[in-house]
Design a protein around this motif. Structure first.
Motif, mmCIF file in Angstrom:
data_model
loop_
_atom_site.group_PDB
_atom_site.id
_atom_site.type_symbol
_atom_site.label_atom_id
_atom_site.label_comp_id
_atom_site.label_asym_id
_atom_site.label_seq_id
_atom_site.Cartn_x
_atom_site.Cartn_y
_atom_site.Cartn_z
ATOM 1 N N ARG A 101 -43.317 23.359 -31.647
ATOM 2 C CA ARG A 101 -42.273 22.881 -32.542
ATOM 3 C C ARG A 101 -41.705 21.612 -31.952
ATOM 4 N NH1 ARG A 101 -38.181 27.736 -33.459
ATOM 5 N NH2 ARG A 101 -38.502 28.002 -31.252
ATOM 6 N N GLY A 102 -40.965 20.897 -32.751
ATOM 7 C CA GLY A 102 -40.345 19.677 -32.237
ATOM 8 C C GLY A 102 -39.219 20.010 -31.279
ATOM 9 N N ASN A 103 -38.726 19.000 -30.594
ATOM 10 C CA ASN A 103 -37.546 19.200 -29.749
ATOM 11 C C ASN A 103 -36.349 19.520 -30.634
ATOM 12 O OD1 ASN A 103 -38.994 16.537 -28.131
ATOM 13 N ND2 ASN A 103 -38.556 18.415 -27.012
ATOM 14 N N ALA A 104 -35.392 20.188 -30.029
ATOM 15 C CA ALA A 104 -34.162 20.470 -30.765
ATOM 16 C C ALA A 104 -32.981 20.242 -29.840
ATOM 17 C CB ALA A 104 -34.165 21.912 -31.272
ATOM 18 N N LEU A 105 -31.948 19.655 -30.366
ATOM 19 C CA LEU A 105 -30.716 19.481 -29.606
ATOM 20 C C LEU A 105 -29.661 20.365 -30.262
ATOM 21 C CD1 LEU A 105 -29.189 17.818 -27.398
ATOM 22 C CD2 LEU A 105 -28.476 16.313 -29.253
ATOM 23 N N ILE A 106 -29.191 21.358 -29.519
ATOM 24 C CA ILE A 106 -28.238 22.313 -30.078
ATOM 25 C C ILE A 106 -26.867 22.054 -29.460
ATOM 26 C CG2 ILE A 106 -27.811 24.761 -30.554
ATOM 27 C CD1 ILE A 106 -30.688 23.775 -31.245
ATOM 28 N N ILE A 107 -25.916 21.774 -30.293
ATOM 29 C CA ILE A 107 -24.550 21.573 -29.801
ATOM 30 C C ILE A 107 -23.756 22.815 -30.180
ATOM 31 C CG2 ILE A 107 -22.507 20.082 -29.956
ATOM 32 C CD1 ILE A 107 -24.903 18.061 -31.110
ATOM 33 N N ARG A 108 -23.418 23.624 -29.179
ATOM 34 C CA ARG A 108 -22.695 24.879 -29.450
ATOM 35 C C ARG A 108 -21.196 24.631 -29.394
ATOM 36 N NH1 ARG A 108 -26.264 26.419 -25.749
ATOM 37 N NH2 ARG A 108 -24.652 26.545 -24.152
ATOM 38 N N LEU A 109 -20.552 24.852 -30.532
ATOM 39 C CA LEU A 109 -19.113 24.584 -30.591
ATOM 40 C C LEU A 109 -18.313 25.771 -30.087
ATOM 41 C CD1 LEU A 109 -19.054 22.912 -34.100
ATOM 42 C CD2 LEU A 109 -19.291 21.817 -31.886
ATOM 43 N N GLY A 161 -21.379 24.338 -25.265
ATOM 44 C CA GLY A 161 -22.340 23.639 -24.427
ATOM 45 C C GLY A 161 -23.411 22.959 -25.252
ATOM 46 N N ILE A 162 -24.396 22.426 -24.543
ATOM 47 C CA ILE A 162 -25.471 21.694 -25.200
ATOM 48 C C ILE A 162 -26.803 22.185 -24.650
ATOM 49 C CG2 ILE A 162 -26.506 19.401 -25.483
ATOM 50 C CD1 ILE A 162 -23.675 18.270 -25.203
ATOM 51 N N THR A 163 -27.752 22.412 -25.532
ATOM 52 C CA THR A 163 -29.085 22.819 -25.107
ATOM 53 C C THR A 163 -30.098 21.874 -25.721
ATOM 54 O OG1 THR A 163 -28.436 25.136 -25.048
ATOM 55 C CG2 THR A 163 -30.793 24.691 -25.163
ATOM 56 N N LEU A 164 -31.045 21.444 -24.905
ATOM 57 C CA LEU A 164 -32.137 20.623 -25.420
ATOM 58 C C LEU A 164 -33.407 21.454 -25.311
ATOM 59 C CD1 LEU A 164 -32.961 17.814 -26.439
ATOM 60 C CD2 LEU A 164 -33.207 17.112 -24.061
ATOM 61 N N ARG A 165 -34.038 21.714 -26.447
ATOM 62 C CA ARG A 165 -35.267 22.515 -26.414
ATOM 63 C C ARG A 165 -36.454 21.605 -26.140
ATOM 64 N NH1 ARG A 165 -36.392 25.308 -31.812
ATOM 65 N NH2 ARG A 165 -37.650 23.483 -32.246
ATOM 66 N N ILE A 213 -42.967 22.587 -22.406
ATOM 67 C CA ILE A 213 -43.591 22.339 -21.099
ATOM 68 C C ILE A 213 -44.885 23.154 -21.013
ATOM 69 C CG2 ILE A 213 -41.442 21.882 -19.877
ATOM 70 C CD1 ILE A 213 -41.805 24.797 -18.728
ATOM 71 N N LYS A 214 -45.582 22.985 -19.932
ATOM 72 C CA LYS A 214 -46.803 23.763 -19.731
ATOM 73 C C LYS A 214 -46.437 25.161 -19.247
ATOM 74 C CE LYS A 214 -50.802 24.197 -16.778
ATOM 75 N NZ LYS A 214 -50.294 25.511 -16.350
ATOM 76 N N ASP A 215 -47.102 26.134 -19.813
ATOM 77 C CA ASP A 215 -46.920 27.505 -19.360
ATOM 78 C C ASP A 215 -47.452 27.578 -17.930
ATOM 79 O OD1 ASP A 215 -45.948 29.898 -19.946
ATOM 80 O OD2 ASP A 215 -47.617 30.569 -21.201
ATOM 81 N N PRO A 216 -46.677 28.092 -16.983
ATOM 82 C CA PRO A 216 -47.168 28.083 -15.599
ATOM 83 C C PRO A 216 -48.410 28.970 -15.431
ATOM 84 C CG PRO A 216 -44.970 29.088 -15.757
ATOM 85 C CD PRO A 216 -45.345 28.679 -17.126
ATOM 86 N N GLY A 217 -49.207 28.647 -14.459
ATOM 87 C CA GLY A 217 -50.377 29.490 -14.180
ATOM 88 C C GLY A 217 -51.674 28.790 -14.529
ATOM 89 N N ARG A 272 -45.286 26.043 -23.703
ATOM 90 C CA ARG A 272 -44.186 26.945 -24.065
ATOM 91 C C ARG A 272 -42.880 26.158 -24.192
ATOM 92 N NH1 ARG A 272 -41.635 31.050 -19.995
ATOM 93 N NH2 ARG A 272 -43.722 31.673 -19.323
ATOM 94 N N GLU A 273 -41.962 26.757 -24.923
ATOM 95 C CA GLU A 273 -40.671 26.096 -25.112
ATOM 96 C C GLU A 273 -39.672 26.604 -24.097
ATOM 97 O OE1 GLU A 273 -39.639 26.997 -29.103
ATOM 98 O OE2 GLU A 273 -40.977 25.479 -29.896
ATOM 99 N N VAL A 274 -38.911 25.692 -23.528
ATOM 100 C CA VAL A 274 -37.852 26.111 -22.608
ATOM 101 C C VAL A 274 -36.564 25.358 -22.953
ATOM 102 C CG1 VAL A 274 -39.301 26.743 -20.647
ATOM 103 C CG2 VAL A 274 -38.601 24.366 -20.963
#
Ligand code: BG6
Length: 479
Positions: free
Chosen positions: A355-363, A368-372, A375-379, A386-388
Motif C-alpha cells: 500500500r502507499g505510505n500513510a501519514l496519520i495525525i492522531r488528535l 501523535g503522528i505515525t508515518l506508515r 520495509i523489507k521483511d527481516p530474514g 512489510r508495513e511498519v
C-alpha cells in the motif's frame, strides 16, 4: 508569558461550561503563572447568589474537574477564588447592569464571554454596547451553535456586528484550541518534508474521522434538532478539513490563516446525496438506541455521517476527502489520515500486499503522528515487504512537558485576553460552512429516507463501508 490584568465577564457564569471548562482552565493558567492575581473574573447569572456562595460553587467545581489534590494546592486555590466575583443580572431586563458597570475597571482589558444560548447573543451584545460597558477594545466571545443554518448564522452575525466590529468578536471552535490541531499547522508549515507531496499528484485520498463512544444521553433535546452534520461536521470537522487542505498562509496571523481556510470552504463541491451516508445507532444488548434518548420516537436525525468530499482547486482536484463522525461507536478516536499513492512502478515481486505510505495525525487519544512505511521483511525469505509504523507519540517525545498539554479552553481564553484571533472563526467562514452543509441537509430532507441503523459499539453503518469500497478504498479501523 503572563498576560496583562484583565476583567473577564462570564454571562451564564454558573452554567455547565463555566464550571467544567472555563474556570478550571483559568485556574490552570494561574497555576502556570500566566493569569495574574490582578485579573478579575465576574460571573453573571440570573439567580441571586452571594459572592461567597459563588466562590464556594467554583471551589467544588475545581475539586471535581481537577481531581488530583497535587494539581490544586490550597494556597493557589484560595488565591484563585479571590479573583472571582458574582453579579445577579437579568440579560434582557434592567437588574444588575449598573452593578456590573461599577465593577469593571477603566484601562483594563475587558472580555465578555457569552456562555449562554444563542438567542441571548444579540440582546446581550446590544446591552453591552448601549450601556457603554463595551469599549472599542473590548472582546466578545461566543460559541456554537452559531446558527442552525445559513440564514440564522447571518442573522447572528448581523446582531453581533451592530454592537461589535469583527476584530472584537471571538467565535470559539474548541477543536482549534486542541494542541494537536495546532500541531497540524506546525507539521505542514514548519517541515519542508511534507509540503512538496501535499497535493493530488501524490496523495490518493484523505480520511478524517471523529469517532465517539458516548451517545446523546442527557442532550437529546439539543441534539435531535441538530444531528451529527450540524453538531460536528459544520464546525469541528470543517476546521480539520480546512487546516489539512489550505494553502500555506503568508504569515501566521489571524486574517492570513482565515483567508486560506475560507478559500477551501468556497472550493468545496456540492455533495451529491449518493456520496453521503447518514446513520442512527440502534440498541445493542443493554444499551438503548438513539430513539430511546430523544423525545420524538420517529426521529430521523443522524447520529453518524460519512461523506465523500471533493475540493475543486489545483491542489486537490481528483483527491477525495472522506469524512466521518458518529456517536456510540467502538472507540473514541479522532484522526486525520493522509493516504499517499503507491509507487509508480514496483520492482519487487508481488508476494506481499503493498500500500502507499500513510501519514496519520492522531488528535485524541494518544496524540501523535505515525508515518506508515514499507520495509523489507527481516530474514532470508527473499525480498518480501512489510508495513511498519514510524511512530511518534507526543507524550513520549515531549517527556515531562507533555503533562503540561493544556486544555483547548486554556489556550483560547488566553488568546482572547491577548487579542489574538488566529484560532477563532471569522463570520464569513462560519457562513460559508453553513452554505455548504445546508445543501446536504436539504437533500436529505427532500429524500425523506431514514438514516441507516448501525450497532452501538461498532464502526458505523454498512453503507459507509460501501462508500469507500466502490472507490477501491477502505476506512481505517476504529480501535
Ligand atoms: C461538541 C459536540 O461540540 O464536541 C459534542 O456538541 C461532541 O456532541 C464534542 O461530543 C466532542 O468534543 P471532544 O473535544 O470531546 O472531541
Amino acid at each position: 508569558i503572563p498576560v496583562d490584568a484583565f476583567d473577564l465577564v462570564i454571562f451564564g457564569g454558573t452554567g455547565d461550561l463555566a464550571r467544567r471548562k472555563i474556570l478550571p482552565s483559568l485556574f490552570r493558567r494561574m497555576r502556570a503563572g500566566q493569569m495574574p492575581a490582578t485579573a478579575r473574573v465576574i460571573a453573571c447569572a440570573r439567580g441571586k447568589m452571594t459572592r461567597k456562595a459563588f466562590q464556594q460553587m467554583i471551589r467544588e467545581a475545581l475539586l471535581e474537574f481537577i481531581p488530583r489534590p497535587e494539581d490544586r494546592p490550597d494556597d493557589l486555590l484560595a488565591q484563585f477564588l479571590e479573583v472571582l466575583d458574582f453579579v445577579a443580572l437579568d440579560a434582557t431586563g434592567e437588574a444588575g447592569w449598573a452593578e456590573l458597570g461599577e465593577k469593571l475597571r477603566p484601562d483594563t482589558v475587558r472580555a465578555f464571554y457569552l456562555s449562554v444560548g444563542p438567542a441571548l447573543f444579540g440582546p446581550i451584545a446590544h446591552r453591552l454596547h448601549e450601556t457603554g460597558l463595551a469599549t472599542a477594545d473590548s472582546r466578545i466571545v461566543v460559541e456554537k451553535p452559531l446558527g442552525h443554518d445559513l440564514p440564522s448564522a447571518r442573522e447572528l452575525n448581523r446582531q453581533l456586528s451592530e454592537s461589535f466590529s469583527e476584530h472584537q468578536i471571538y467565535r470559539i471552535d474548541h477543536y482549534l484550541g486542541k494542541e494537536t490541531v495546532q500541531n497540524l499547522m506546525a507539521l505542514r508549515f514548519a517541515n519542508a518534508l511534507f509540503e512538496p507531496l501535499w497535493n493530488a499528484q501524490h496523495i490518493d485520498h484523505v480520511q478524517i474521522t471523529v469517532s465517539e463512544k458516548i451517545g446523546v444521553e442527557g442532550r437529546g433535546g439539543y441534539y435531535d434538532k441538530s444531528g451529527a452534520m450540524r453538531d460536528m461536521v459544520q464546525n469541528h470537522i470543517m476546521q480539520l478539513l480546512c487546516l489539512t487542505a489550505m494553502e500555506p498562509p503568508a504569515r501566521f496571523e489571524p486574517d492570513a490563516v482565515r483567508d486560506e481556510k475560507l478559500k477551501v470552504i468556497r472550493a468545496l463541491d456540492p455533495v451529491p446525496i449518493g456520496d453521503t451516508v447518514r446513520g442512527q445507532y440502534r440498541a445493542n444488548g443493554t444499551t438503548g438506541s438513539y430513539l430511546d434518548h430523544v423525545e420524538n420516537p420517529d426521529s430521523r436525525t443522524e447520529s453518524y455521517v460519512a461523506l465523500k468530499v471533493q475540493i475543486s482547486n489545483w491542489r486537490w482536484a481528483g483527491t477525495p476527502f472522506y469524512l466521518r463522525t458518529g456517536k456510540k461507536l467502538r472507540a473514541r478516536l479522532s484522526e486525520i489520515a493522509v493516504m499517499f499513492k503507491e509507487v509508480p512502478h514496483s520492482i519487487f515481486p508481488e508476494v506481499s500486499q503493498r500500500r502507499g505510505n500513510a501519514l496519520i495525525i492522531r488528535l485524541q487519544p494518544d496524540e501523535g503522528i505515525t508515518l506508515r512505511m514499507t520495509i523489507k521483511d527481516p530474514g532470508p525469505g527473499g525480498m518480501r515487504l512489510r508495513e511498519v509504523p514510524l511512530d511518534m507519540t507526543f507524550a513520549d517525545a515531549l517527556g515531562d512537558m507533555a503533562e503540561e498539554v493544556p486544555d483547548a479552553y486554556e489556550r483560547l481564553v488566553m488568546d482572547v485576553i491577548r487579542g489574538n484571533q488566529t484560532l477563532f472563526m471569522r463570520g464569513d467562514e462560519v457562513e460559508a460552512a453553513w452554505a455548504w452543509t445546508d445543501a446536504i441537509i436539504a437533500s436529505w430532507e427532500d429524500d425523506r429516507a431514514r438514516p441507516e441503523p448501525y450497532d452501538t459499539g461498532g464502526s458505523g453503518p454498512e453503507e459507509a463501508l460501501a462508500l469507500m469500497h466502490r472507490d477501491g478504498r477502505r476506512w481505517r479501523e476504529i480501535e
